[in-house]
Design a protein around this motif. Structure first.
Motif, PDB file in Angstrom:
ATOM      1  N   TRP A  59       4.133  -5.363  -1.130  1.00 10.84           N
ATOM      2  CA  TRP A  59       4.221  -4.463   0.142  1.00 10.84           C
ATOM      3  C   TRP A  59       3.071  -4.589   0.441  1.00 10.84           C
ATOM      4  O   TRP A  59       2.252  -5.925   0.241  1.00 10.84           O
ATOM      5  CB  TRP A  59       4.429  -3.238  -0.299  1.00 10.84           C
ATOM      6  N   THR A  60       2.894  -4.111   1.850  1.00 15.17           N
ATOM      7  CA  THR A  60       1.797  -4.277   2.557  1.00 15.17           C
ATOM      8  C   THR A  60       1.217  -2.192   3.327  1.00 15.17           C
ATOM      9  O   THR A  60       2.461  -2.138   3.768  1.00 15.17           O
ATOM     10  CB  THR A  60       1.707  -4.805   3.993  1.00 15.17           C
ATOM     11  N   ALA A  61      -0.222  -1.975   3.981  1.00 12.49           N
ATOM     12  CA  ALA A  61      -0.245  -0.395   3.975  1.00 12.49           C
ATOM     13  C   ALA A  61      -1.792  -1.462   4.908  1.00 12.49           C
ATOM     14  O   ALA A  61      -2.124  -2.458   4.464  1.00 12.49           O
ATOM     15  CB  ALA A  61      -0.621   0.031   3.332  1.00 12.49           C
ATOM     16  N   ARG A  62      -1.658  -0.698   5.665  1.00 13.15           N
ATOM     17  CA  ARG A  62      -3.223  -0.392   6.788  1.00 13.15           C
ATOM     18  C   ARG A  62      -4.006   0.496   6.482  1.00 13.15           C
ATOM     19  O   ARG A  62      -3.433   1.861   5.697  1.00 13.15           O
ATOM     20  CB  ARG A  62      -3.148  -0.673   8.120  1.00 13.15           C
ATOM     21  N   ILE A  63      -5.679   0.725   6.130  1.00 13.70           N
ATOM     22  CA  ILE A  63      -6.436   1.293   6.389  1.00 13.70           C
ATOM     23  C   ILE A  63      -7.237   1.466   7.413  1.00 13.70           C
ATOM     24  O   ILE A  63      -7.310   2.355   7.381  1.00 13.70           O
ATOM     25  CB  ILE A  63      -7.314   1.071   5.106  1.00 13.70           C
ATOM     26  N   GLY A  64      -7.311   0.688   8.260  1.00 13.66           N
ATOM     27  CA  GLY A  64      -8.967   0.052   9.286  1.00 13.66           C
ATOM     28  C   GLY A  64      -9.728  -1.351   8.677  1.00 13.66           C
ATOM     29  O   GLY A  64     -10.086  -1.036   7.338  1.00 13.66           O
ATOM     30  N   THR A  65     -10.156  -1.647   9.621  1.00 10.17           N
ATOM     31  CA  THR A  65     -11.531  -2.503   8.988  1.00 10.17           C
ATOM     32  C   THR A  65     -12.344  -1.473   8.551  1.00 10.17           C
ATOM     33  O   THR A  65     -12.847  -0.492   8.498  1.00 10.17           O
ATOM     34  CB  THR A  65     -12.389  -2.898  10.964  1.00 10.17           C
ATOM     35  N   VAL A  66     -12.697  -2.580   7.405  1.00 15.19           N
ATOM     36  CA  VAL A  66     -13.441  -2.317   6.385  1.00 15.19           C
ATOM     37  C   VAL A  66     -14.985  -3.341   6.508  1.00 15.19           C
ATOM     38  O   VAL A  66     -15.688  -3.165   6.124  1.00 15.19           O
ATOM     39  CB  VAL A  66     -13.348  -2.499   5.157  1.00 15.19           C
ATOM     40  N   GLY A  98       2.411   3.349  -0.548  1.00 14.94           N
ATOM     41  CA  GLY A  98       2.904   5.024   0.329  1.00 14.94           C
ATOM     42  C   GLY A  98       2.114   4.960   0.271  1.00 14.94           C
ATOM     43  O   GLY A  98       1.374   5.929  -0.968  1.00 14.94           O
ATOM     44  N   ASP A  99       1.002   5.966   0.698  1.00 25.61           N
ATOM     45  CA  ASP A  99       0.492   6.927   1.062  1.00 25.61           C
ATOM     46  C   ASP A  99       0.771   8.264  -0.216  1.00 25.61           C
ATOM     47  O   ASP A  99       1.492   9.025  -0.082  1.00 25.61           O
ATOM     48  CB  ASP A  99       0.260   7.512   2.277  1.00 25.61           C
ATOM     49  N   VAL A 100      -0.673   8.744  -0.834  1.00 28.98           N
ATOM     50  CA  VAL A 100      -0.107  10.201  -1.454  1.00 28.98           C
ATOM     51  C   VAL A 100      -0.925  11.073  -0.406  1.00 28.98           C
ATOM     52  O   VAL A 100      -0.744  12.105  -0.760  1.00 28.98           O
ATOM     53  CB  VAL A 100      -1.012   9.923  -3.066  1.00 28.98           C
ATOM     54  N   TRP A 101      -1.825  10.133   0.147  1.00 29.49           N
ATOM     55  CA  TRP A 101      -2.961  11.236   1.141  1.00 29.49           C
ATOM     56  C   TRP A 101      -3.504   9.787   2.049  1.00 29.49           C
ATOM     57  O   TRP A 101      -4.043   9.231   1.888  1.00 29.49           O
ATOM     58  CB  TRP A 101      -3.669  12.301   0.744  1.00 29.49           C
ATOM     59  N   ARG A 102      -3.850  11.096   3.130  1.00 34.17           N
ATOM     60  CA  ARG A 102      -4.820   9.938   4.008  1.00 34.17           C
ATOM     61  C   ARG A 102      -5.505  11.090   4.762  1.00 34.17           C
ATOM     62  O   ARG A 102      -4.899  12.414   5.246  1.00 34.17           O
ATOM     63  CB  ARG A 102      -3.767   9.281   4.694  1.00 34.17           C
ATOM     64  N   VAL A 376      -7.538  -6.174  -0.048  1.00 36.24           N
ATOM     65  CA  VAL A 376      -7.666  -5.560   1.241  1.00 36.24           C
ATOM     66  C   VAL A 376      -8.715  -6.804   1.658  1.00 36.24           C
ATOM     67  O   VAL A 376      -9.619  -6.940   1.774  1.00 36.24           O
ATOM     68  CB  VAL A 376      -8.576  -3.819   1.232  1.00 36.24           C
ATOM     69  N   THR A 377      -8.269  -6.734   3.123  1.00 33.73           N
ATOM     70  CA  THR A 377      -8.853  -7.791   3.825  1.00 33.73           C
ATOM     71  C   THR A 377      -9.849  -7.001   4.932  1.00 33.73           C
ATOM     72  O   THR A 377      -9.859  -5.664   5.205  1.00 33.73           O
ATOM     73  CB  THR A 377      -8.082  -8.661   4.376  1.00 33.73           C
ATOM     74  N   ARG A 378     -11.010  -7.599   5.234  1.00 34.03           N
ATOM     75  CA  ARG A 378     -11.802  -7.516   5.965  1.00 34.03           C
ATOM     76  C   ARG A 378     -11.158  -6.084   6.986  1.00 34.03           C
ATOM     77  O   ARG A 378     -11.561  -5.721   7.767  1.00 34.03           O
ATOM     78  CB  ARG A 378     -12.759  -7.924   6.455  1.00 34.03           C
ATOM     79  N   VAL A 382      -3.864  -4.002   3.481  1.00 35.41           N
ATOM     80  CA  VAL A 382      -4.330  -3.322   2.069  1.00 35.41           C
ATOM     81  C   VAL A 382      -2.467  -4.446   1.559  1.00 35.41           C
ATOM     82  O   VAL A 382      -1.349  -4.667   2.144  1.00 35.41           O
ATOM     83  CB  VAL A 382      -3.761  -1.862   1.744  1.00 35.41           C
ATOM     84  N   TYR A 383      -2.615  -5.061   0.572  1.00 28.01           N
ATOM     85  CA  TYR A 383      -1.390  -6.064   0.368  1.00 28.01           C
ATOM     86  C   TYR A 383      -1.166  -6.059  -1.532  1.00 28.01           C
ATOM     87  O   TYR A 383      -2.842  -5.848  -1.738  1.00 28.01           O
ATOM     88  CB  TYR A 383      -1.388  -7.709   0.277  1.00 28.01           C
ATOM     89  N   GLY A 384      -0.037  -5.778  -1.867  1.00 32.65           N
ATOM     90  CA  GLY A 384      -0.045  -5.011  -3.263  1.00 32.65           C
ATOM     91  C   GLY A 384       0.962  -6.738  -3.983  1.00 32.65           C
ATOM     92  O   GLY A 384       1.928  -6.586  -3.025  1.00 32.65           O
ATOM     93  N   PHE A 385       0.715  -7.138  -4.525  1.00 32.22           N
ATOM     94  CA  PHE A 385       1.146  -8.860  -5.461  1.00 32.22           C
ATOM     95  C   PHE A 385       1.492  -8.023  -7.182  1.00 32.22           C
ATOM     96  O   PHE A 385       1.140  -7.909  -7.878  1.00 32.22           O
ATOM     97  CB  PHE A 385       0.577  -9.535  -5.265  1.00 32.22           C
ATOM     98  N   ARG A 386       2.378  -8.732  -7.226  1.00 35.61           N
ATOM     99  CA  ARG A 386       3.604  -8.705  -8.400  1.00 35.61           C
ATOM    100  C   ARG A 386       4.049 -10.160  -8.580  1.00 35.61           C
ATOM    101  O   ARG A 386       3.773 -11.069  -8.090  1.00 35.61           O
ATOM    102  CB  ARG A 386       4.267  -8.054  -8.481  1.00 35.61           C
ATOM    103  N   PRO A 387       4.168  -9.603 -10.307  1.00 38.00           N
ATOM    104  CA  PRO A 387       4.518 -11.140 -10.380  1.00 38.00           C
ATOM    105  C   PRO A 387       5.894 -11.442 -10.578  1.00 38.00           C
ATOM    106  O   PRO A 387       6.891 -10.462 -10.323  1.00 38.00           O
ATOM    107  CB  PRO A 387       4.321 -11.367 -12.243  1.00 38.00           C
ATOM    108  N   ASP A 388       6.866 -12.957 -10.422  1.00 34.30           N
ATOM    109  CA  ASP A 388       7.271 -12.854 -10.058  1.00 34.30           C
ATOM    110  C   ASP A 388       8.576 -12.704 -11.027  1.00 34.30           C
ATOM    111  O   ASP A 388       8.560 -13.286 -12.506  1.00 34.30           O
ATOM    112  CB  ASP A 388       7.901 -14.648  -9.433  1.00 34.30           C
TER     113      ASP A 388
END
Length: 388
Positions: A59-66, A98-102, A376-378, A382-388
């Motif tokens: 999955w992917t998500a976003r948080i804004g620039t860090v 997904g967001d739990v809260w934001r 998390v990228t600059r 926000v990226y989530g990776f799992r084993p195949d």
């Protein structure tokens, strides 16, 4: 009775010049990596990616620039809590993305995020300590100096390590300051996260090149253990700081002294077990057998946890400006400035796989939650990776 703090926990660099309680930004970025008159070293060719260990993007998500904020990603169970430089704080379900809260605080941050799984704490650039519960601001308190280390939320309290080398404790329910411990200041401090964690009923912090155990009830010093010492003739060369992340197994706490050493301390006795020279700027990670770290030139090194002897080193990622590592199963995971995430063998550092993000650079040490590798990228991806 002192509460056990540990039970409340889950699991080119700029400098600042400190003047009394005021912190002024300096322009000394990257001094330790290469001379300003020299060309930036060019990373070598990685070659074809041979996926020995299968990994897929879940999955992917976003948080804004860090970018520009020393980010720490907090994990508690299935939840990952993180913050952006412009004041967005979010708790993300690592199972789905997904967001739990934001919440959007509407003001830029200098440090974040600390959490005990219920409350989350950040510090604004106007030097305000802000505590959130389920995304709602509960209280805020003004601070006397800038903060670059994420607050520690544990034992019903919030602990803050400031750039003027003071540590303070605040009541988690009311925000009332409980105590303040001030140490002698140095000319320069790093504009990145320092060392602060709980070990049993002791608050462990980094003061210059020393790991210090404090009584969390009143801030009194229980023990001090040196990891690095000042060297050189000017303020930059004499700079010595302990940097996050650290690795703790029982009473063993291992950490890095900026551009000086990696070492381990026995937090029960308050004694240094070993140190080894190391020229890195990011923290370390490991388990009961080994400690792993990335050097400023991109080398990745493994040390034996018991005595500090070197197990292996690899230069495959040289000059790629790596994050602190994450030990995850059979892999040592590091991110680089091009947005690649590298999985290396914990046995010898050989490549197992690499995965791409948005190309803006990995902003913080990778974490794991709900069997998901989270980076998390600059640019705020926000990226989530799992084993195949």
């Amino acid at each position: 009775m002192v509460r056990n703090l540990s039970n409340s926990l889950q699991g080119g660099l700029p400098f600042v010049r400190a003047v009394s309680s005021v912190v002024l930004l300096a322009t000394l970025a990257g001094c330790s990596l290469w001379n300003s008159g020299s060309a930036k070293p060019v990373p070598g060719d990685l070659g074809a990616n041979v996926a020995v260990l299968g990994v897929r993007q879940a999955w992917t998500a976003r948080i804004g620039t860090v970018s520009g904020m020393p980010l720490d990603i907090h994990t508690a169970g299935n939840v990952v809590t993180l913050a952006s430089a412009d004041g967005v704080v979010a708790a993300v379900d690592a199972r789905t993305g997904g967001d739990v809260w934001r919440t959007a605080l509407g003001e830029p941050l200098s440090a974040g995020v600390g959490s005990d799984g219920k409350s989350a704490a950040v510090v604004s650039r106007t030097n305000a300590l802000i505590l959130l519960e389920s995304g709602r601001e509960r209280w805020r308190q003004p601070l006397a100096a800038q903060v670059f280390t994420p607050p520690l939320v544990a034992g019903g309290r919030v602990f803050v390590l400031s750039a003027d080398r003071s540590v303070a404790a605040y009541d988690g329910a009311t925000g009332r300051r409980l105590w303040n411990q001030q140490r002698p200041g140095e000319a320069l401090v790093l504009r990145q996260a320092g060392l602060m964690l709980a070990v049993g009923d002791t608050l462990v912090v980094g003061f210059s090149g020393r790991m210090v155990g404090l009584n969390p009830d009143n801030g009194s010093v229980r023990w001090e253990a040196p990891l690095g010492s000042s060297r050189g003739t000017n303020d930059v060369e004499r700079l010595v700081e302990l940097v996050g992340r650290a690795t703790r197994i029982g009473d063993s706490v291992c950490a890095r002294a900026f551009q000086a050493a990696v070492g381990c301390v026995n937090a029960a006795r308050g004694s240094t077990v070993w140190t080894q020279p190391a020229s890195g700027a990011e923290g370390v990670h490991g388990d009961g057998d080994a400690v792993f770290g990335s050097e400023s030139n991109g080398s990745v090194i493994a040390w034996r946890r018991s005595d500090g002897s070197r197990l292996w080193a690899t230069d495959r990622l040289k000059h790629r400006r790596l994050t602190a590592p994450l030990l995850l199963g059979r892999s040592v995971v590091v991110g680089d400035e091009s947005g690649l995430v590298h999985l290396l063998s914990r046995a010898d550092g050989t490549p197992l796989n690499r995965v791409a993000t948005d190309g803006s650079g990995i902003a913080a040490a990778p974490v794991v939650a709900a069997d998901t590798l989270v980076v998390v990228t600059r640019n705020g991806g926000v990226y989530g990776f799992r084993p195949d």
